[in-house]
Design an enzyme around this catalytic site. Sequence first.
Site, PDB file in Angstrom:
ATOM      1  N   ASP A  34     -22.277 -19.541 -37.733  1.00 22.79           N
ATOM      2  CA  ASP A  34     -23.711 -19.330 -37.482  1.00 22.79           C
ATOM      3  C   ASP A  34     -24.308 -18.204 -38.328  1.00 22.79           C
ATOM      4  O   ASP A  34     -25.522 -17.988 -38.291  1.00 22.79           O
ATOM      5  CB  ASP A  34     -23.939 -18.977 -36.003  1.00 22.79           C
ATOM      6  CG  ASP A  34     -23.744 -20.165 -35.074  1.00 22.79           C
ATOM      7  OD1 ASP A  34     -23.608 -21.300 -35.572  1.00 22.79           O
ATOM      8  OD2 ASP A  34     -23.741 -19.941 -33.852  1.00 22.79           O
ATOM      9  N   LYS A  54     -31.132 -17.040 -32.329  1.00 23.05           N
ATOM     10  CA  LYS A  54     -31.446 -18.458 -32.575  1.00 23.05           C
ATOM     11  C   LYS A  54     -31.302 -19.254 -31.289  1.00 23.05           C
ATOM     12  O   LYS A  54     -30.582 -18.864 -30.358  1.00 23.05           O
ATOM     13  CB  LYS A  54     -30.553 -19.064 -33.658  1.00 23.05           C
ATOM     14  CG  LYS A  54     -29.032 -19.031 -33.387  1.00 23.05           C
ATOM     15  CD  LYS A  54     -28.484 -20.141 -32.524  1.00 23.05           C
ATOM     16  CE  LYS A  54     -26.999 -19.982 -32.242  1.00 23.05           C
ATOM     17  NZ  LYS A  54     -26.472 -20.811 -31.162  1.00 23.05           N
TER      18      LYS A  54
HETATM   19  O1  C5P Z   1     -17.273 -19.964 -36.910  1.00 17.07           O
HETATM   20  P1  C5P Z   1     -17.100 -19.135 -35.691  1.00 17.07           P
HETATM   21  O2  C5P Z   1     -16.081 -18.030 -35.885  1.00 17.07           O
HETATM   22  O3  C5P Z   1     -18.365 -18.635 -35.117  1.00 17.07           O
HETATM   23  O4  C5P Z   1     -16.499 -20.094 -34.592  1.00 17.07           O
HETATM   24  C1  C5P Z   1     -15.966 -19.600 -33.390  1.00 17.07           C
HETATM   25  C2  C5P Z   1     -15.146 -20.703 -32.734  1.00 17.07           C
HETATM   26  O5  C5P Z   1     -16.019 -21.740 -32.276  1.00 17.07           O
HETATM   27  C3  C5P Z   1     -14.148 -21.392 -33.640  1.00 17.07           C
HETATM   28  O6  C5P Z   1     -12.923 -20.714 -33.675  1.00 17.07           O
HETATM   29  C4  C5P Z   1     -14.016 -22.759 -32.994  1.00 17.07           C
HETATM   30  O7  C5P Z   1     -13.167 -22.687 -31.853  1.00 17.07           O
HETATM   31  C5  C5P Z   1     -15.426 -23.018 -32.468  1.00 17.07           C
HETATM   32  N1  C5P Z   1     -16.237 -23.809 -33.406  1.00 17.07           N
HETATM   33  C6  C5P Z   1     -15.955 -25.157 -33.567  1.00 17.07           C
HETATM   34  N2  C5P Z   1     -16.704 -25.896 -34.436  1.00 17.07           N
HETATM   35  C7  C5P Z   1     -17.719 -25.338 -35.132  1.00 17.07           C
HETATM   36  C8  C5P Z   1     -18.035 -23.969 -34.970  1.00 17.07           C
HETATM   37  C9  C5P Z   1     -17.255 -23.226 -34.104  1.00 17.07           C
HETATM   38  O8  C5P Z   1     -15.048 -25.688 -32.938  1.00 17.07           O
HETATM   39  N3  C5P Z   1     -18.433 -26.085 -35.947  1.00 17.07           N
END
Ligand code: C5P
Length: 316
Positions: A156, A29
């Site tokens: 994502d 993406k």
């Molecule tokens: O959801 P995911 O595990 O992909 O997110 C990885 C990291 O990215 C989270 O631990 C956070 O630090 C950051 N993040 C965030 N806000 C979001 C998505 C991700 O701060 N909306």
Amino acid sequence: MTATGGATAAASGAGSNAAPGVTVRVPAKVNVQLAVGAARPDGFHDLANVFLAVSLYDEVTAAPAAELTVTCEGPDADKVPLDRTNLAARAAELLAARHGISPDVHLHIAKDIPVAGGMAGGSADGAGALLACDALWGLNSSRAELLEICAELGSDVPFSLVGGAALGVGRGEKLTELPVGGTFHWVFAVADGGLSTPVVFGEFDRLTEGVDVPEPAASPALLDALRTGDVAALAGALANDLQPAAVSLRPALNATLEAGTAAGALAALVSGSGPTTAFLVKDAEAADAVAAALIASGTCRTAHVAMSPAPGATVL
Ligand code: C5P
């Protein structure tokens, strides 16, 4: 799929001796808009995240095995964790746990999406493994159940399953599909080394300290440009609030962005949390020219051309 890393005992459908397996293709993406709000108490950030799937794919094959194992092939295979931290392995575990079965599966990832590149490559593998295991184990999970597991895997991951174009709110996992009225052409410049998403969000927090960060909202002009397929309007509306943070951590990205713009790209931006940079171009011919110029500039490791929208996770 040019190089092989890790043991590749994997099964794909090719050849009469191939073990029975299910292969799923999943797109990368680009975030055509990534509006980021202030940090929430849980550490995440509220987003208005306009995802667009592009024709750069990983393939995940699930095949029966005595225990859960992961292998990977591709140019970046040595950077992919093969343990339970891999989102593909976690997807198999979560799905199996829901159904009270053991996640005895071999997952093989044929990786073309840059690793830690801001193109949701790990998320793609999570969504791909989920769909492949669901088919291999004959579970027939509903779309809603699969999306729930995807959201548990990462912000994502639901979009990797859905593909096309979508607005993600909350931490990016609550999706509304968006209409796209045409084909957009892109070039993606792959940087040397990845960037950690939490580190980039941390840098965003540092850069916005003391600033009144507005509530994130999708841009009506951008949604209109997608709906009508207007590439010039889309070029004018691209926006990524994580770009200053990614560039602050990796100042060399400025040279890549400039090289693509000088080569005739309509617009340039960092893809998601980076360090992959994305260049929107007029057509396929311009894409080839911009990709060649980016590679010749020496400001990136390699460059890929791609089109959007691309379909979500698909069983082959
Ligand atoms: O959801 P995911 O595990 O992909 O997110 C990885 C990291 O990215 C989270 O631990 C956070 O630090 C950051 N993040 C965030 N806000 C979001 C998505 C991700 O701060 N909306």
